[in-house]
Design an enzyme around this catalytic site. Sequence first.
Site, PDB file in Angstrom:
ATOM      1  N   LYS A 116       0.818  -1.227   0.000  1.00  0.00           N
ATOM      2  CA  LYS A 116       0.000   0.000   0.000  1.00  0.00           C
ATOM      3  C   LYS A 116       0.848   1.272   0.000  1.00  0.00           C
ATOM      4  O   LYS A 116       0.499   2.252  -0.651  1.00  0.00           O
ATOM      5  CB  LYS A 116      -0.893   0.043   1.236  1.00  0.00           C
ATOM      6  N   GLU A 199      -3.644   7.662   7.957  1.00  0.00           N
ATOM      7  CA  GLU A 199      -4.555   8.329   7.028  1.00  0.00           C
ATOM      8  C   GLU A 199      -5.592   9.097   7.825  1.00  0.00           C
ATOM      9  O   GLU A 199      -5.926   8.719   8.943  1.00  0.00           O
ATOM     10  CB  GLU A 199      -5.315   7.291   6.179  1.00  0.00           C
ATOM     11  N   HIS A 234     -15.713  -6.430   7.542  1.00  0.00           N
ATOM     12  CA  HIS A 234     -14.948  -6.561   6.298  1.00  0.00           C
ATOM     13  C   HIS A 234     -15.365  -7.755   5.448  1.00  0.00           C
ATOM     14  O   HIS A 234     -14.688  -8.124   4.511  1.00  0.00           O
ATOM     15  CB  HIS A 234     -13.447  -6.590   6.574  1.00  0.00           C
ATOM     16  N   ARG A 291      -7.660  -9.973  -8.777  1.00  0.00           N
ATOM     17  CA  ARG A 291      -8.269 -11.289  -8.942  1.00  0.00           C
ATOM     18  C   ARG A 291      -9.683 -11.150  -9.533  1.00  0.00           C
ATOM     19  O   ARG A 291     -10.208 -10.047  -9.636  1.00  0.00           O
ATOM     20  CB  ARG A 291      -8.406 -11.957  -7.567  1.00  0.00           C
TER      21      ARG A 291
HETATM   22  C1  MV4 Z   1     -10.604   3.430   5.671  1.00  0.00           C
HETATM   23  C2  MV4 Z   1     -11.814   3.750   6.305  1.00  0.00           C
HETATM   24  C3  MV4 Z   1     -11.996   5.039   6.716  1.00  0.00           C
HETATM   25  N1  MV4 Z   1     -11.027   5.953   6.538  1.00  0.00           N
HETATM   26  N2  MV4 Z   1      -9.675   4.391   5.495  1.00  0.00           N
HETATM   27  C4  MV4 Z   1     -11.241  -1.274   5.555  1.00  0.00           C
HETATM   28  C5  MV4 Z   1     -10.495  -2.335   4.822  1.00  0.00           C
HETATM   29  C6  MV4 Z   1      -9.334  -1.651   4.244  1.00  0.00           C
HETATM   30  N3  MV4 Z   1      -8.970  -2.215   3.009  1.00  0.00           N
HETATM   31  C7  MV4 Z   1      -9.726  -0.217   4.142  1.00  0.00           C
HETATM   32  N4  MV4 Z   1     -10.817  -0.034   5.052  1.00  0.00           N
HETATM   33  C8  MV4 Z   1     -11.219   1.203   5.446  1.00  0.00           C
HETATM   34  N5  MV4 Z   1     -10.327   2.204   5.259  1.00  0.00           N
HETATM   35  C9  MV4 Z   1      -9.900   5.611   5.924  1.00  0.00           C
HETATM   36  N6  MV4 Z   1      -8.944   6.539   5.781  1.00  0.00           N
HETATM   37  C10 MV4 Z   1     -12.758   2.743   6.456  1.00  0.00           C
HETATM   38  C11 MV4 Z   1     -12.459   1.460   6.040  1.00  0.00           C
HETATM   39  C12 MV4 Z   1     -13.498   0.501   6.247  1.00  0.00           C
HETATM   40  C13 MV4 Z   1     -14.121  -0.142   5.183  1.00  0.00           C
HETATM   41  C14 MV4 Z   1     -13.771   0.071   3.851  1.00  0.00           C
HETATM   42  C15 MV4 Z   1     -14.393  -0.580   2.824  1.00  0.00           C
HETATM   43  C16 MV4 Z   1     -15.424  -1.467   3.100  1.00  0.00           C
HETATM   44  C17 MV4 Z   1     -15.784  -1.705   4.378  1.00  0.00           C
HETATM   45  C18 MV4 Z   1     -15.146  -1.056   5.439  1.00  0.00           C
HETATM   46  C19 MV4 Z   1     -15.538  -1.315   6.735  1.00  0.00           C
HETATM   47  C20 MV4 Z   1     -14.918  -0.684   7.761  1.00  0.00           C
HETATM   48  C21 MV4 Z   1     -13.882   0.204   7.523  1.00  0.00           C
END
Ligand code: MV4
Length: 501
Positions: A116, A199, A234, A291
Amino acid sequence: MFKKILIANRGEIAVRIIRACKELGITAAVIYSEADRKSLHVRMADEAYLVGLPEATGSYLNAEKIIQIAKEAKAEAIHPGYGFLAENANFAELVQTNGLVFIGPPASAIKLSGDKLQARKIFSEVGIPIIPGSDEISSETEALNFAEKIGYPVLLKASAGGGGKGMRVVRKKEEMSDAFRGAKYESKIAFGDDRIYLEKFLERPRHIEIQILADSLGNCVYMGERECSIQRRHQKLIEESPSVIVDENLRRKMGETAVKIAKLAGYVNAGTVEFLMDENKNFYFLEMNTRLQVEHPVTEMVTGIDIAKRQIKIAVGEKLDFSQSDIRPFGHALECRIYTEDYQNNFFPSTGIISIYREPAGPGVRVDSGVYEGFEISLYYDPLIAKLICWGQDRNEAISRMSRALSEYQINGITTTIEFHQNVMQNEKFRRGELSTHFIEEEIYPKLKEEKKINLDYLAVSAALADYLATKKVESEFIQNGAVQSIWKRQARITTLRSKL
Ligand code: MV4
């Protein structure tokens, strides 16, 4: 075209890829573990090879053995599906060095997507929108200083992360110390890479992703978006395309951004670019999935393009025989993931033999399933057993169809998330398209407790009724009373109640 492909996966996705092979006239070979001798993918494949122990490390993750089988079976290519080895750059490389084709992107693109910090650096330098954040943070002091600069709340993330592992929200400076050590430790354990960064935390984001297809000749198209905001911990539960908040303009902007990212990554094959969207519809690059995704069918339903087949054609070296302007999404598609989980008991995994299994059908309905009546669900693998995908001319029709199809879907012997989805389909906010990644905890969880109590009362009454019916054999009276359409359901219900008494 390939003559034979080895599918290094199981369950519904192996079945999906077998179907693509058959339509292309390719012999579909699969691997299976000792726990999967009777699995649907084994029954549907042209050839099946035992790979090893039930535990994934001894079977579906055993790279060396899988390649050995591919060679012995004289397969020319390996399709990894999703999960297992699908996003393992070393495996992709190993497949290639053994003279086989990996049906997926080049190892270099997988590697970049898994890092990342590097992806953020490369993509932000050319103006791709990313969530405001830091480079690698190597001390607590650094974390505190940076958080002060961009303002709380902030989110600590693992560079090797994904799926929420190694993530910590920090709302005030007092929480930083624990969060910093926790995120670093968890990243180390989960990924063997303890690099973390910061972030700005988005409070109620929506998860919107763009499907792309890139051929090996430099052509790349986007296939519209999928909204995947309905999730818990998730784990995605419902996906749809298009997203209610994405208009044509925004779709083009996000699509072009996704294609730019794919080109920068040297991407070939099918891929997904994930974005988070804030309440002002600002979108930010999150990560790239290298994928075939679980939710690819919703895109197939609205574009008419068979993504799994395209993956194979791209891997052979075929050119995309359509361009961006040929992709015109039509109508609306929804996908409900059917998990063998008890949603009324904290989504606890449910195992057992599927005693009754009847799939929905009819207009606009597609079922991608990996099970059949009589099949036994074990604890070894992912609880996703099927996906119900419904298409409609518009979102309302797709929802009505989904609700109708869910009511036709009959699975007995195990507990599934079918009823859970029915709850969501009836939810007013869902119907209005007011989604966020917090939807389940805010809208559905609070109602579960209430429902559980009602269900227990209902169960007691129904059990008495079931016994009465069974002893009096009044099934025929029910038919005469106009209940013909629900006889299957009633029988299933009686079986369930009996097992619970
Ligand atoms: C975030 C966020 C809020 N703010 N980044 C969760 C999995 C990871 N790949 C990235 N994720 C998130 N990143 C910032 N700066 C909230 C999430 C997140 C989320 C993102 C996509 C789908 C579901 C989620 C559930 C909880 C938190």
